[in-house]
Design a protein around this motif. Structure first.
Motif, PDB file in Angstrom:
ATOM      1  N   ALA A  10       8.169 -15.763   3.559  1.00 16.29           N
ATOM      2  CA  ALA A  10       9.416 -16.363   4.040  1.00 16.29           C
ATOM      3  C   ALA A  10      10.652 -15.627   3.515  1.00 16.29           C
ATOM      4  N   ASP A  11      10.556 -15.011   2.335  1.00 16.78           N
ATOM      5  CA  ASP A  11      11.709 -14.351   1.708  1.00 16.78           C
ATOM      6  C   ASP A  11      11.749 -12.842   1.933  1.00 16.78           C
ATOM      7  N   LEU A  12      10.827 -12.311   2.715  1.00 19.11           N
ATOM      8  CA  LEU A  12      10.751 -10.858   2.872  1.00 19.11           C
ATOM      9  C   LEU A  12      11.615 -10.358   4.017  1.00 19.11           C
ATOM     10  N   ASN A  13      12.161  -9.152   3.830  1.00 22.04           N
ATOM     11  CA  ASN A  13      12.838  -8.484   4.932  1.00 22.04           C
ATOM     12  C   ASN A  13      11.809  -8.213   6.028  1.00 22.04           C
ATOM     13  N   PRO A  14      12.208  -8.307   7.297  1.00 24.51           N
ATOM     14  CA  PRO A  14      11.257  -7.999   8.384  1.00 24.51           C
ATOM     15  C   PRO A  14      10.803  -6.543   8.313  1.00 24.51           C
ATOM     16  N   LEU A  15       9.571  -6.308   8.727  1.00 28.98           N
ATOM     17  CA  LEU A  15       9.038  -4.942   8.743  1.00 28.98           C
ATOM     18  C   LEU A  15       9.617  -4.154   9.911  1.00 28.98           C
ATOM     19  N   THR A  16       9.965  -2.901   9.651  1.00 28.05           N
ATOM     20  CA  THR A  16      10.445  -2.002  10.703  1.00 28.05           C
ATOM     21  C   THR A  16       9.522  -0.803  10.856  1.00 28.05           C
ATOM     22  N   SER A  17       8.523  -0.705   9.984  1.00 27.80           N
ATOM     23  CA  SER A  17       7.571   0.398  10.001  1.00 27.80           C
ATOM     24  C   SER A  17       6.358  -0.018   9.181  1.00 27.80           C
ATOM     25  N   PHE A  18       5.289   0.777   9.268  1.00 27.53           N
ATOM     26  CA  PHE A  18       4.199   0.579   8.332  1.00 27.53           C
ATOM     27  C   PHE A  18       4.691   0.964   6.944  1.00 27.53           C
ATOM     28  N   ILE A  19       4.009   0.454   5.928  1.00 28.58           N
ATOM     29  CA  ILE A  19       4.426   0.671   4.542  1.00 28.58           C
ATOM     30  C   ILE A  19       3.434   1.586   3.851  1.00 28.58           C
ATOM     31  N   LEU A  20       3.960   2.539   3.104  1.00 31.42           N
ATOM     32  CA  LEU A  20       3.115   3.369   2.251  1.00 31.42           C
ATOM     33  C   LEU A  20       2.851   2.610   0.962  1.00 31.42           C
ATOM     34  N   PRO A  21       1.620   2.646   0.450  1.00 26.66           N
ATOM     35  CA  PRO A  21       1.344   1.965  -0.815  1.00 26.66           C
ATOM     36  C   PRO A  21       2.182   2.583  -1.931  1.00 26.66           C
TER      37      PRO A  21
ATOM     38  N   GLY B 248       6.047   2.066  -4.429  1.00 25.86           N
ATOM     39  CA  GLY B 248       7.258   1.348  -4.799  1.00 25.86           C
ATOM     40  C   GLY B 248       7.220   1.063  -6.276  1.00 25.86           C
ATOM     41  N   SER B 249       7.255  -0.198  -6.627  1.00 26.69           N
ATOM     42  CA  SER B 249       7.202  -0.586  -8.036  1.00 26.69           C
ATOM     43  C   SER B 249       5.766  -0.481  -8.558  1.00 26.69           C
ATOM     44  N   PRO B 250       5.590  -0.409  -9.882  1.00 29.80           N
ATOM     45  CA  PRO B 250       4.216  -0.404 -10.423  1.00 29.80           C
ATOM     46  C   PRO B 250       3.412  -1.627  -9.973  1.00 29.80           C
ATOM     47  N   ALA B 251       4.026  -2.801  -9.953  1.00 25.70           N
ATOM     48  CA  ALA B 251       3.308  -4.003  -9.518  1.00 25.70           C
ATOM     49  C   ALA B 251       2.840  -3.849  -8.076  1.00 25.70           C
ATOM     50  N   ALA B 252       3.733  -3.386  -7.214  1.00 30.37           N
ATOM     51  CA  ALA B 252       3.389  -3.237  -5.800  1.00 30.37           C
ATOM     52  C   ALA B 252       2.278  -2.212  -5.611  1.00 30.37           C
ATOM     53  N   ALA B 253       2.367  -1.099  -6.312  1.00 29.77           N
ATOM     54  CA  ALA B 253       1.340  -0.061  -6.177  1.00 29.77           C
ATOM     55  C   ALA B 253      -0.026  -0.602  -6.569  1.00 29.77           C
ATOM     56  N   HIS B 254      -0.092  -1.353  -7.660  1.00 28.83           N
ATOM     57  CA  HIS B 254      -1.371  -1.920  -8.095  1.00 28.83           C
ATOM     58  C   HIS B 254      -1.852  -3.006  -7.138  1.00 28.83           C
ATOM     59  N   LEU B 255      -0.932  -3.782  -6.571  1.00 32.93           N
ATOM     60  CA  LEU B 255      -1.328  -4.809  -5.601  1.00 32.93           C
ATOM     61  C   LEU B 255      -1.863  -4.174  -4.326  1.00 32.93           C
ATOM     62  N   HIS B 256      -1.267  -3.048  -3.913  1.00 32.29           N
ATOM     63  CA  HIS B 256      -1.806  -2.340  -2.745  1.00 32.29           C
ATOM     64  C   HIS B 256      -3.213  -1.810  -3.036  1.00 32.29           C
ATOM     65  N   LEU B 257      -3.445  -1.313  -4.236  1.00 31.09           N
ATOM     66  CA  LEU B 257      -4.786  -0.859  -4.596  1.00 31.09           C
ATOM     67  C   LEU B 257      -5.769  -2.035  -4.550  1.00 31.09           C
ATOM     68  N   ALA B 258      -5.374  -3.168  -5.113  1.00 34.06           N
ATOM     69  CA  ALA B 258      -6.232  -4.363  -5.074  1.00 34.06           C
ATOM     70  C   ALA B 258      -6.507  -4.768  -3.625  1.00 34.06           C
TER      71      ALA B 258
ATOM     72  N   ARG C  47      12.790  -4.916   0.024  1.00 28.14           N
ATOM     73  CA  ARG C  47      13.917  -3.982   0.066  1.00 28.14           C
ATOM     74  C   ARG C  47      13.567  -2.626  -0.537  1.00 28.14           C
ATOM     75  N   ALA C  48      12.554  -2.582  -1.419  1.00 26.75           N
ATOM     76  CA  ALA C  48      12.151  -1.320  -2.051  1.00 26.75           C
ATOM     77  C   ALA C  48      10.827  -0.786  -1.489  1.00 26.75           C
ATOM     78  N   ASP C  49      10.391  -1.336  -0.357  1.00 25.71           N
ATOM     79  CA  ASP C  49       9.180  -0.815   0.282  1.00 25.71           C
ATOM     80  C   ASP C  49       9.370   0.654   0.639  1.00 25.71           C
ATOM     81  N   VAL C  50       8.287   1.392   0.568  1.00 21.75           N
ATOM     82  CA  VAL C  50       8.282   2.802   0.959  1.00 21.75           C
ATOM     83  C   VAL C  50       7.747   2.853   2.384  1.00 21.75           C
ATOM     84  N   LEU C  51       8.602   3.217   3.315  1.00 22.86           N
ATOM     85  CA  LEU C  51       8.245   3.173   4.730  1.00 22.86           C
ATOM     86  C   LEU C  51       7.587   4.466   5.191  1.00 22.86           C
TER      87      LEU C  51
END
Length: 192
Positions: free
Chosen positions: A109-120, A122-132, A181-185
């Motif tokens: 609900a709080d996320l910016n809408p996607l405008t592209s696919f996301i590369l795994p 960004g932040s260390p937390a996000a990178a590890h969550l993408h791996l999981a 906002r810090a997603d890597v597109l």
């Protein structure tokens, strides 16, 4: 309650392991591969949690999921043979699926809408969550293959849960990337 007094038993020295219900299977058996991959996803989530301590709501959700993944491992380690068991086996239930769906909706609900696919990343937390997330998807593929094998049953709620888990981890990674906002597109064809 589980009580582990001795860590090594030597019973697996022949390349087999005991299922929770007692029978022994080879360590490369598809059922063992499936619950081993769920354990791997759980470990990756644990690593991600090193970076979510400042995101209290997300960290609490991840902790609940880690507990659920032990339930899922127990579910997979106790095959449904169609015969009434001597005890009530631990199974993933619909309320666990419903909770993870609510958590997905809450984070999304709080996320910016996607405008592209996301590369795994960004932040260390996000990178590890993408791996999981990718490990959870591998676990799901193994569970699907297992469920297609004759004589092997995987519960419906377990299948739903593992499918929702990778969705949750995707949304959680975006949440950890400053709410998207810090997603890597992905930029298609960028390096041609």
């Amino acid at each position: 309650m589980v009580k582990l007094n001795k860590i090594y038993t030597k019973t697996g020295d022949d390349g087999t392991t005991g299922l929770a219900s007692g029978p022994r299977r080879r360590k490369d058996d598809l059922r063992v591969e499936a619950y081993g991959t769920i354990d791997e996803a759980n470990s990756a989530i644990g690593l991600a949690r090193l970076y979510t301590t400042d995101l209290a709501d997300l960290d609490a959700m991840l902790m609940s999921i880690q507990n659920d993944l032990f339930d899922l491992g127990a579910d997979l380690a106790t095959p449904d043979t169609g015969e009434p068991p001597a005890y009530e086996p631990l199974r993933i239930v619909e309320t666990q699926v419903e909770r993870i769906e609510r958590d997905i909706d809450r984070l999304n609900a709080d996320l910016n809408p996607l405008t592209s696919f996301i590369l795994p990343g960004g932040s260390p937390a996000a990178a590890h969550l993408h791996l999981a997330r990718t490990i959870a998807r591998r676990g799901e593929r193994l569970m699907v293959t297992l469920a297609r094998m004759e004589g092997e049953i995987v519960g419906g709620a377990a299948m739903k849960y593992i499918n929702r888990l990778s969705d949750f981890l995707f949304v959680a990674a975006r949440h950890a990337n400053d709410r998207g906002r810090a997603d890597v597109l992905w930029v298609p064809g960028k390096n041609r």
